[in-house]
Motif scaffolding. Structure first.
Motif, PDB file in Angstrom:
ATOM      1  N   PRO A   1      43.138  25.997 -15.161  1.00 26.57           N
ATOM      2  CA  PRO A   1      43.480  25.794 -13.728  1.00 26.57           C
ATOM      3  C   PRO A   1      42.930  26.723 -12.770  1.00 26.57           C
ATOM      4  O   PRO A   1      43.528  27.689 -12.291  1.00 26.57           O
ATOM      5  CB  PRO A   1      44.972  26.058 -13.773  1.00 26.57           C
ATOM      6  N   ILE A   2      41.624  27.187 -13.046  1.00 27.96           N
ATOM      7  CA  ILE A   2      40.670  28.285 -12.268  1.00 27.96           C
ATOM      8  C   ILE A   2      39.708  27.564 -11.314  1.00 27.96           C
ATOM      9  O   ILE A   2      38.921  26.826 -12.045  1.00 27.96           O
ATOM     10  CB  ILE A   2      40.303  29.011 -13.390  1.00 27.96           C
ATOM     11  N   ARG A   3      39.359  27.698 -10.212  1.00 32.55           N
ATOM     12  CA  ARG A   3      38.378  27.347  -9.522  1.00 32.55           C
ATOM     13  C   ARG A   3      37.569  28.465  -8.688  1.00 32.55           C
ATOM     14  O   ARG A   3      38.457  29.291  -8.371  1.00 32.55           O
ATOM     15  CB  ARG A   3      38.835  26.250  -8.509  1.00 32.55           C
ATOM     16  N   SER A   4      36.422  28.410  -8.631  1.00 37.17           N
ATOM     17  CA  SER A   4      35.576  29.432  -8.012  1.00 37.17           C
ATOM     18  C   SER A   4      35.182  28.832  -6.637  1.00 37.17           C
ATOM     19  O   SER A   4      34.463  27.873  -6.615  1.00 37.17           O
ATOM     20  CB  SER A   4      34.463  29.957  -8.667  1.00 37.17           C
ATOM     21  N   ASP A   5      35.209  29.836  -5.600  1.00 40.69           N
ATOM     22  CA  ASP A   5      34.734  29.567  -4.313  1.00 40.69           C
ATOM     23  C   ASP A   5      33.086  30.078  -4.161  1.00 40.69           C
ATOM     24  O   ASP A   5      32.504  29.925  -3.186  1.00 40.69           O
ATOM     25  CB  ASP A   5      35.656  30.312  -3.353  1.00 40.69           C
ATOM     26  N   ASN A   6      32.921  30.916  -5.219  1.00 36.36           N
ATOM     27  CA  ASN A   6      31.405  31.195  -5.152  1.00 36.36           C
ATOM     28  C   ASN A   6      30.678  31.428  -6.559  1.00 36.36           C
ATOM     29  O   ASN A   6      30.604  32.249  -7.164  1.00 36.36           O
ATOM     30  CB  ASN A   6      31.467  32.817  -4.705  1.00 36.36           C
ATOM     31  N   PRO A   7      30.821  30.094  -7.190  1.00 33.92           N
ATOM     32  CA  PRO A   7      30.012  29.904  -8.478  1.00 33.92           C
ATOM     33  C   PRO A   7      28.863  30.058  -8.625  1.00 33.92           C
ATOM     34  O   PRO A   7      27.818  30.098  -7.705  1.00 33.92           O
ATOM     35  CB  PRO A   7      30.599  28.271  -8.755  1.00 33.92           C
ATOM     36  N   VAL A   8      28.409  30.531  -9.713  1.00 35.17           N
ATOM     37  CA  VAL A   8      27.047  30.760 -10.249  1.00 35.17           C
ATOM     38  C   VAL A   8      26.571  29.228 -10.189  1.00 35.17           C
ATOM     39  O   VAL A   8      27.193  28.443 -10.966  1.00 35.17           O
ATOM     40  CB  VAL A   8      26.839  31.378 -11.543  1.00 35.17           C
ATOM     41  N   PRO A   9      25.245  29.004  -9.877  1.00 37.35           N
ATOM     42  CA  PRO A   9      24.778  27.517  -9.927  1.00 37.35           C
ATOM     43  C   PRO A   9      24.786  27.116 -11.391  1.00 37.35           C
ATOM     44  O   PRO A   9      24.512  27.909 -12.464  1.00 37.35           O
ATOM     45  CB  PRO A   9      23.108  27.440  -9.367  1.00 37.35           C
ATOM     46  N   THR A  10      25.259  25.993 -11.737  1.00 40.08           N
ATOM     47  CA  THR A  10      24.962  25.454 -13.189  1.00 40.08           C
ATOM     48  C   THR A  10      23.749  25.037 -13.344  1.00 40.08           C
ATOM     49  O   THR A  10      23.105  24.152 -12.751  1.00 40.08           O
ATOM     50  CB  THR A  10      25.846  24.296 -13.301  1.00 40.08           C
ATOM     51  N   PRO A  11      22.982  25.421 -14.347  1.00 44.24           N
ATOM     52  CA  PRO A  11      21.308  25.238 -14.534  1.00 44.24           C
ATOM     53  C   PRO A  11      21.529  23.908 -15.227  1.00 44.24           C
ATOM     54  O   PRO A  11      22.396  23.090 -15.668  1.00 44.24           O
ATOM     55  CB  PRO A  11      21.134  26.168 -15.971  1.00 44.24           C
ATOM     56  N   LYS A  12      20.422  22.987 -15.154  1.00 41.63           N
ATOM     57  CA  LYS A  12      19.949  21.830 -15.680  1.00 41.63           C
ATOM     58  C   LYS A  12      19.836  22.068 -16.936  1.00 41.63           C
ATOM     59  O   LYS A  12      19.936  21.137 -17.686  1.00 41.63           O
ATOM     60  CB  LYS A  12      18.754  21.221 -14.844  1.00 41.63           C
ATOM     61  N   ALA A  13      19.297  22.955 -17.353  1.00 44.99           N
ATOM     62  CA  ALA A  13      18.949  23.309 -18.754  1.00 44.99           C
ATOM     63  C   ALA A  13      20.150  23.460 -19.731  1.00 44.99           C
ATOM     64  O   ALA A  13      21.373  24.092 -19.074  1.00 44.99           O
ATOM     65  CB  ALA A  13      18.169  24.449 -19.121  1.00 44.99           C
ATOM     66  N   ALA A  14      20.302  23.095 -20.855  1.00 50.24           N
ATOM     67  CA  ALA A  14      21.522  23.003 -21.664  1.00 50.24           C
ATOM     68  C   ALA A  14      21.626  24.314 -22.141  1.00 50.24           C
ATOM     69  O   ALA A  14      20.668  25.253 -22.339  1.00 50.24           O
ATOM     70  CB  ALA A  14      21.274  22.033 -22.833  1.00 50.24           C
ATOM     71  N   PRO A  15      22.844  24.929 -22.196  1.00 50.83           N
ATOM     72  CA  PRO A  15      23.189  26.381 -22.818  1.00 50.83           C
ATOM     73  C   PRO A  15      22.837  26.402 -24.137  1.00 50.83           C
ATOM     74  O   PRO A  15      22.861  25.228 -25.053  1.00 50.83           O
ATOM     75  CB  PRO A  15      24.353  26.641 -22.453  1.00 50.83           C
ATOM     76  N   PRO A  16      22.612  27.649 -24.972  1.00 48.89           N
ATOM     77  CA  PRO A  16      22.757  27.861 -26.411  1.00 48.89           C
ATOM     78  C   PRO A  16      23.897  27.496 -26.891  1.00 48.89           C
ATOM     79  O   PRO A  16      24.925  27.694 -26.483  1.00 48.89           O
ATOM     80  CB  PRO A  16      22.021  29.092 -26.567  1.00 48.89           C
ATOM     81  N   ASP A  17      23.947  26.849 -28.225  1.00 49.84           N
ATOM     82  CA  ASP A  17      24.886  26.728 -28.840  1.00 49.84           C
ATOM     83  C   ASP A  17      25.532  27.987 -29.549  1.00 49.84           C
ATOM     84  O   ASP A  17      25.104  28.230 -30.516  1.00 49.84           O
ATOM     85  CB  ASP A  17      24.746  25.565 -29.961  1.00 49.84           C
ATOM     86  N   ILE A  18      26.788  28.603 -29.091  1.00 50.62           N
ATOM     87  CA  ILE A  18      26.991  29.638 -29.468  1.00 50.62           C
ATOM     88  C   ILE A  18      28.105  29.664 -30.712  1.00 50.62           C
ATOM     89  O   ILE A  18      28.832  28.851 -30.316  1.00 50.62           O
ATOM     90  CB  ILE A  18      27.743  30.543 -28.475  1.00 50.62           C
ATOM     91  N   LEU A  19      27.948  30.391 -31.748  1.00 52.43           N
ATOM     92  CA  LEU A  19      29.019  30.407 -32.726  1.00 52.43           C
ATOM     93  C   LEU A  19      30.126  31.185 -32.402  1.00 52.43           C
ATOM     94  O   LEU A  19      31.422  30.875 -32.720  1.00 52.43           O
ATOM     95  CB  LEU A  19      28.408  30.663 -34.151  1.00 52.43           C
TER      96      LEU A  19
END
Length: 387
Positions: free
Chosen positions: A20-38
């Motif tokens: 239940p967390i919403r940001s009023d100043n988000p970092v833009p979501t890249p179109k590029a997929a994120p790395p799969d972190i283990l």
């Protein structure tokens, strides 16, 4: 988030199916997929006195030396099979040079470059790695100001899980998590969700202010957490033990060595994460947590736990006060050139202030009036009382 979207449990916290967390100043979501972190896998710590720091991590905490030279010590826990979990590097300013995450395959490094490049972040890649024992690696200055590292190729070393002749009463089994300090927790949380992390727990108030959030990649409570405060800074790095008695043994050892001043807080039981904990300070003041017995979070419908910031059992399940330094002190972080990142002040309410409260103490259970607290609890959260 409305109370109709969440369920109050008998344990005193709320659970929901979505953070239940919403940001009023988000970092833009890249179109590029994120790395799969283990998982979180390593931290590079800059120390001002390498000999003193080596003594603390090796002779007091019993981490294993994999390799060392005159400027650097590479350390690992007993159950680790990659080259290191901690790098101690001699430098002029005590700080953190890298929060390091292992990714699922070598190809994920290309994704890391694309993901952060699209965000306009500074990105560096070294095919021979930035440290001994790690191969092709990517380091970035992320949008929150933290130095992150991603790697896959590693030098394997002996996993010492079966070397019971090397175990000490306070043996550290694994590196468990990081904790980061940032001024805007919702912004940080949204960005980490874009990076593939899932929220497990958070702390809020009735006005919707978010004070902290815990996020994971491996199926435990967290690989990192975002704590509200002046940042970017590093709050702590945490190691797991197998049992509570291992943590008590660390306390006994520190007492026997006349090093009890290293103990900042604990031992105790967290409400958040449900883990048994101890917080220490190394010779440079970097905070180290010893941690055990949190819970499994790997199912896709794992419920998110939301705590009330005024519930004094959230940080310590037994209701013990938190020392002020735990809320205020943290380590600087470095940019990719080795310079300390500027620290930005938090403008929202601080958890320390919310905990102390205008009347000098806050409630443990919602609905408690100040005079309902027993006399031996009243006033214990006052800053002056603690000092």
């Amino acid at each position: 988030m409305s109370t109709t979207d969440r369920t109050l449990t008998s344990s005193g916290f709320y659970v929901s199916q979505e953070a239940p967390i919403r940001s009023d100043n988000p970092v833009p979501t890249p179109k590029a997929a994120p790395p799969d972190i283990l998982r979180c896998a390593s931290m590079e710590i800059v120390v001002t006195d390498l000999a003193r720091s080596r003594d603390f991590y090796v002779n007091v905490l019993d981490l294993v030396v994999t390799e060392e030279d005159e400027d650097t010590v590479y350390l690992r826990t007993l159950e680790e099979f990659i080259h290191h979990n901690i790098v101690l590097r001699k430098g002029p300013v005590a700080a953190i040079a890298a929060f390091s995450f292992r990714v699922r395959s070598p190809e994920e490094l290309d994704k890391a470059v694309a993901f952060y490049t699209e965000l306009g972040c500074r990105v560096e890649r070294r095919t021979q790695g930035f440290t001994k024992g790690f191969g092709d690696s990517v380091r970035v200055e992320d949008p929150l100001g933290f130095p992150y590292e991603f790697f896959y190729d590693v030098e394997h070393v002996e996993r010492l899980a079966w070397r019971y002749d090397l175990y000490t009463p306070g043996a550290l089994a694994r590196l468990d998590h990081f904790n980061q300090v940032t001024p805007d927790v919702p912004r940080a949380t949204k960005f980490m969700q874009d990076l593939g992390f899932r929220v497990t727990e958070d702390i809020q108030d009735d006005e919707g202010t978010v004070y902290a959030a815990w996020m994971r990649r491996k199926p435990t409570v967290h690989d990192t957490a975002m704590t509200g405060g002046d940042g970017p800074r590093m709050h702590h790095v945490a190691f797991s033990t197998h049992e509570k008695h291992n943590i008590l043994s660390v306390c006994d050892k520190l007492g026997a060595l006349r090093m009890s001043d290293c103990i900042e807080r604990g031992p105790g039981r967290h409400g958040v994460s449900n883990a048994f904990y101890l917080y220490l300070r190394d010779p440079d003041g970097h905070r180290v947590e010893i941690y055990t017995q949190d819970y499994y979070t790997g199912d896709p419908d794992n419920p998110v736990v939301t705590w009330d910031v005024h519930d004094n059992q959230r940080r310590d399940w037994w209701g013990n006060p938190v020392v002020p330094s735990w809320y205020t002190d943290a380590s600087l972080v470095l940019d990719l050139d080795g310079n300390p990142q500027p620290v930005v002040a938090r403008t929202e309410a601080s958890e320390l202030t919310a905990t102390i409260g205008a009347d000098g103490f806050s409630y443990t259970r919602s609905g408690d009036a100040p005079d309902e607290l027993p006399s031996w609890k009243q006033g214990e959260y006052k800053l002056g009382h603690q000092l």
